[in-house]
Design a protein around this motif. Structure first.
Motif, PDB file in Angstrom:
ATOM      1  N   GLY A   7       0.827  -1.208   0.000  1.00 17.47           N
ATOM      2  CA  GLY A   7       0.000   0.000   0.000  1.00 17.47           C
ATOM      3  C   GLY A   7       0.858   1.254   0.000  1.00 17.47           C
ATOM      4  N   LEU A   8       0.297   2.305  -0.577  1.00 18.47           N
ATOM      5  CA  LEU A   8       0.995   3.596  -0.665  1.00 18.47           C
ATOM      6  C   LEU A   8      -0.042   4.693  -0.453  1.00 18.47           C
ATOM      7  N   ALA A   9       0.252   5.616   0.437  1.00 22.13           N
ATOM      8  CA  ALA A   9      -0.721   6.684   0.689  1.00 22.13           C
ATOM      9  C   ALA A   9       0.031   7.917   1.182  1.00 22.13           C
ATOM     10  N   PRO A  10      -0.624   9.079   1.141  1.00 23.84           N
ATOM     11  CA  PRO A  10       0.022  10.256   1.735  1.00 23.84           C
ATOM     12  C   PRO A  10       0.184  10.042   3.232  1.00 23.84           C
ATOM     13  N   GLY A  11       1.316  10.508   3.782  1.00 20.42           N
ATOM     14  CA  GLY A  11       1.536  10.405   5.228  1.00 20.42           C
ATOM     15  C   GLY A  11       0.685  11.424   5.965  1.00 20.42           C
ATOM     16  N   PRO A  12       0.352  11.163   7.235  1.00 23.05           N
ATOM     17  CA  PRO A  12      -0.512  12.096   7.977  1.00 23.05           C
ATOM     18  C   PRO A  12       0.097  13.496   8.098  1.00 23.05           C
ATOM     19  N   GLY A  13       1.442  13.553   8.306  1.00 24.66           N
ATOM     20  CA  GLY A  13       2.049  14.890   8.430  1.00 24.66           C
ATOM     21  C   GLY A  13       2.867  15.261   7.216  1.00 24.66           C
ATOM     22  N   GLY A  14       2.535  14.773   6.058  1.00 25.79           N
ATOM     23  CA  GLY A  14       3.337  14.974   4.844  1.00 25.79           C
ATOM     24  C   GLY A  14       4.100  13.698   4.535  1.00 25.79           C
ATOM     25  N   GLY A  15       4.803  13.704   3.434  1.00 25.28           N
ATOM     26  CA  GLY A  15       5.549  12.501   3.032  1.00 25.28           C
ATOM     27  C   GLY A  15       4.608  11.377   2.640  1.00 25.28           C
ATOM     28  N   LEU A  16       5.079  10.160   2.767  1.00 27.46           N
ATOM     29  CA  LEU A  16       4.325   8.991   2.300  1.00 27.46           C
ATOM     30  C   LEU A  16       4.256   7.929   3.382  1.00 27.46           C
ATOM     31  N   LEU A  17       3.204   7.138   3.300  1.00 27.62           N
ATOM     32  CA  LEU A  17       3.048   6.013   4.224  1.00 27.62           C
ATOM     33  C   LEU A  17       2.962   4.743   3.372  1.00 27.62           C
ATOM     34  N   LEU A  18       3.897   3.846   3.588  1.00 24.21           N
ATOM     35  CA  LEU A  18       3.912   2.584   2.836  1.00 24.21           C
ATOM     36  C   LEU A  18       3.423   1.485   3.752  1.00 24.21           C
ATOM     37  N   THR A  19       2.603   0.605   3.225  1.00 25.46           N
ATOM     38  CA  THR A  19       2.147  -0.538   4.012  1.00 25.46           C
ATOM     39  C   THR A  19       2.776  -1.802   3.456  1.00 25.46           C
ATOM     40  N   LEU A  20       3.375  -2.586   4.347  1.00 25.63           N
ATOM     41  CA  LEU A  20       3.994  -3.837   3.929  1.00 25.63           C
ATOM     42  C   LEU A  20       3.023  -4.984   4.165  1.00 25.63           C
ATOM     43  N   ALA A  21       3.280  -6.118   3.511  1.00 20.26           N
ATOM     44  CA  ALA A  21       2.466  -7.312   3.769  1.00 20.26           C
ATOM     45  C   ALA A  21       2.551  -7.592   5.267  1.00 20.26           C
ATOM     46  N   GLY A  22       1.461  -7.913   5.880  1.00 17.84           N
ATOM     47  CA  GLY A  22       1.458  -8.118   7.332  1.00 17.84           C
ATOM     48  C   GLY A  22       1.000  -6.870   8.064  1.00 17.84           C
ATOM     49  N   GLY A  23       0.878  -5.760   7.329  1.00 19.23           N
ATOM     50  CA  GLY A  23       0.269  -4.575   7.931  1.00 19.23           C
ATOM     51  C   GLY A  23       1.229  -3.543   8.478  1.00 19.23           C
ATOM     52  N   ALA A  47       7.939   7.686   5.052  1.00 24.79           N
ATOM     53  CA  ALA A  47       9.109   8.156   4.309  1.00 24.79           C
ATOM     54  C   ALA A  47       8.826   9.540   3.753  1.00 24.79           C
ATOM     55  N   LEU A  48       9.897  10.294   3.599  1.00 25.56           N
ATOM     56  CA  LEU A  48       9.755  11.617   2.992  1.00 25.56           C
ATOM     57  C   LEU A  48       9.396  11.472   1.507  1.00 25.56           C
ATOM     58  N   ALA A  49       9.989  10.454   0.899  1.00 26.36           N
ATOM     59  CA  ALA A  49       9.747  10.201  -0.531  1.00 26.36           C
ATOM     60  C   ALA A  49       9.941   8.717  -0.779  1.00 26.36           C
ATOM     61  N   ALA A  50       9.468   8.236  -1.918  1.00 22.22           N
ATOM     62  CA  ALA A  50       9.648   6.817  -2.262  1.00 22.22           C
ATOM     63  C   ALA A  50       9.898   6.690  -3.756  1.00 22.22           C
ATOM     64  N   VAL A  51      10.647   5.666  -4.112  1.00 19.68           N
ATOM     65  CA  VAL A  51      10.936   5.410  -5.524  1.00 19.68           C
ATOM     66  C   VAL A  51      10.432   4.013  -5.857  1.00 19.68           C
ATOM     67  N   ASN A  52       9.600   3.951  -6.847  1.00 23.44           N
ATOM     68  CA  ASN A  52       9.006   2.683  -7.278  1.00 23.44           C
ATOM     69  C   ASN A  52       9.947   2.023  -8.289  1.00 23.44           C
ATOM     70  N   CYS A  53      10.678   1.012  -7.813  1.00 18.82           N
ATOM     71  CA  CYS A  53      11.640   0.293  -8.685  1.00 18.82           C
ATOM     72  C   CYS A  53      11.233  -1.170  -8.721  1.00 18.82           C
ATOM     73  N   ALA A  54       9.957  -1.451  -8.864  1.00 18.74           N
ATOM     74  CA  ALA A  54       9.462  -2.814  -8.659  1.00 18.74           C
ATOM     75  C   ALA A  54       9.485  -3.674  -9.914  1.00 18.74           C
ATOM     76  N   GLY A  55      10.287  -3.297 -10.894  1.00 19.85           N
ATOM     77  CA  GLY A  55      10.480  -4.161 -12.062  1.00 19.85           C
ATOM     78  C   GLY A  55       9.161  -4.536 -12.723  1.00 19.85           C
TER      79      GLY A  55
END
Ligand code: FAD
Length: 367
Positions: free
Chosen positions: A148-164, A169-177
């Motif tokens: 999962g990928l969403a805006p962070g509550p105070g700015g930046g980004l919130l990533l969700t991993l499997a398992g929850g 992160a301030l920023a993220a780079v999608n390098c998922a091939g």
């Protein structure tokens, strides 16, 4: 290799990075199942982003390969045209090489030589980037698929991993091939649709009478680059790849007619293979973009997210420059400072004695 190159570029500038890898090891995607050739860009269309990044990466490698401690062999490549049409094609390639500033020599026998083409161990290359990034403070987490990928509550980004688990992160780079389009979709983007373009290879123990000391390239045709024959650092000879448009992103099988597709062409190029049977085979899946490749751009929906998607055919060769280019985009997005000083990072240990071309094949066969 793209993710590791981005982490490495960030670490060289002292910027904290976390690499999230879905698999239990690095380089189990296309980056560990390719031809392992560091291309010069002699045949790439001048001016395109892909070409610019290949050429820039070549310059960066001059400085960084030693620092990274990755072995490589600048054995050069040769094309042997036959007939008028192939000679004309090779002459066009030589003119193209000139435009890209890549050395290309016409030999007396009519063959074309590209001295800068280099073989390396692609798995060692990925591990070296990741290891150096870690030496510079980056973290690597395996078995950590982003769901999962969403805006962070105070700015930046919130990533969700499997398992929850959540990672901010301030920023993220999608390098998922192969899955970069699915990651993009999590953010509400559709920068490109990605499909697997399968490339199969046959591996040979070198025939003792005539070691191969250069990469043998076919003269490219409208059907693609074709099957090449090349030596590896570990003393094998590999022939391939095929190019099959497929739809299953998880099918890494070598198909039953692969030998039929490769053997005759390889033996024509290098007759020493006649009568020699392969000792191994593997397949790689190129992350191919349906409407174009090298889609490296900011997300249209989620500020702070950069896509580095559809890096189909030359990603290892261009990776150091892709890292640099992504950092430019991050700076433009205001996520990092532009022009921070680079530091040298200590060369890490190599990944171990196992042949690189066996690794991904065994992993996907067991999956
Ligand atoms: C047959 C073949 C021959 C090739 N020959 C060469 C060559 O000689 N020279 C060259 O320069 N290039 C070559 N290439 C191209 C090169 O291999 C690719 O351009 C490059 O590996 C792409 O790198 P990548 O990091 O984008 O993709 P990948 O290597 O596939 O890496 C993507 C990573 O993202 C991970 N991932 C996916 N989804 C998630 C998720 N949700 N969360 C976390 N992680 C995720 C995957 O597990 C994978 O490890 C070849 C490719 C193939 C297949």
């Amino acid at each position: 290799v793209v993710g590791c190159a981005v982490a490495y570029a960030l670490a060289r500038r002292g910027i904290a990075a976390l690499l999230l890898e879905a698999e239990p090891g690095l380089a189990l995607g296309a980056s560990g199942a390719n031809s392992g050739i560091l291309h010069t860009g002699f045949d790439s269309p001048p001016g395109e982003l892909e070409t610019r990044l290949i050429l820039r990466a070549r310059a960066l490698r001059e400085q960084l390969m030693d620092e990274l401690g990755v072995s490589s062999w600048r054995c050069g490549a040769r094309l042997r045209p036959e007939g008028e049409a192939e000679h004309a094609a090779v002459a066009r390639l030589a003119a193209n090489a000139l435009l890209n500033g890549v050395e290309c020599r016409l030999e007396a026998d009519g063959s074309q030589c590209v001295p800068g083409e280099t073989v390396t161990d692609p798995v060692a290359f990925v591990h070296a980037l990741a290891g150096a990034a870690q030496a510079g403070g980056a973290s690597v987490r395996l078995n950590a698929p982003v769901m999962g990928l969403a805006p962070g509550p105070g700015g930046g980004l919130l990533l969700t991993l499997a398992g929850g688990e959540r990672v901010s992160a301030l920023a993220a780079v999608n390098c998922a091939g192969l899955f970069a389009d699915e990651i993009a979709a999590l953010a509400g983007d559709r920068p490109v649709e990605i499909y697997p373009r399968k490339g199969e290879f046959l591996v040979f123990a070198p025939p003792p009478q005539a070691p191969l000391r250069e990469i043998l390239l076919p003269v490219p045709s409208e059907l693609g680059k074709g099957v090449l024959v090349f030596p590896t650092l570990d003393g094998h000879v590999i022939a391939g790849p095929t190019a099959r448009e497929r739809s299953d992103k998880r099918d890494w099988s070598v198909e039953s007619d692969a030998a039929e597709q490769i053997l005759a062409k390889a033996r024509r190029m290098w007759p020493a293979l006649t009568g020699v049977e392969p000792v191994g085979a593997y397949a790689g899946l190129r992350p191919a973009g349906r409407a174009g490749n090298y889609v490296i751009e900011p997300s249209r929906s989620l500020p702070g997210l950069i896509h580095a998607a559809a890096i189909r055919s030359t990603g290892m060769s261009a990776s150091l420059a892709i890292g640099e280019h992504v950092l430019e985009l991050l700076a433009t997005a205001g996520a990092i400072e532009r022009g921070s000083r680079e530091r040298r990072l200590p060369a890490p240990a190599s990944p171990g004695p196992r042949a690189w071309w066996e690794r991904a094949a065994e992993h996907h066969a067991a999956a």
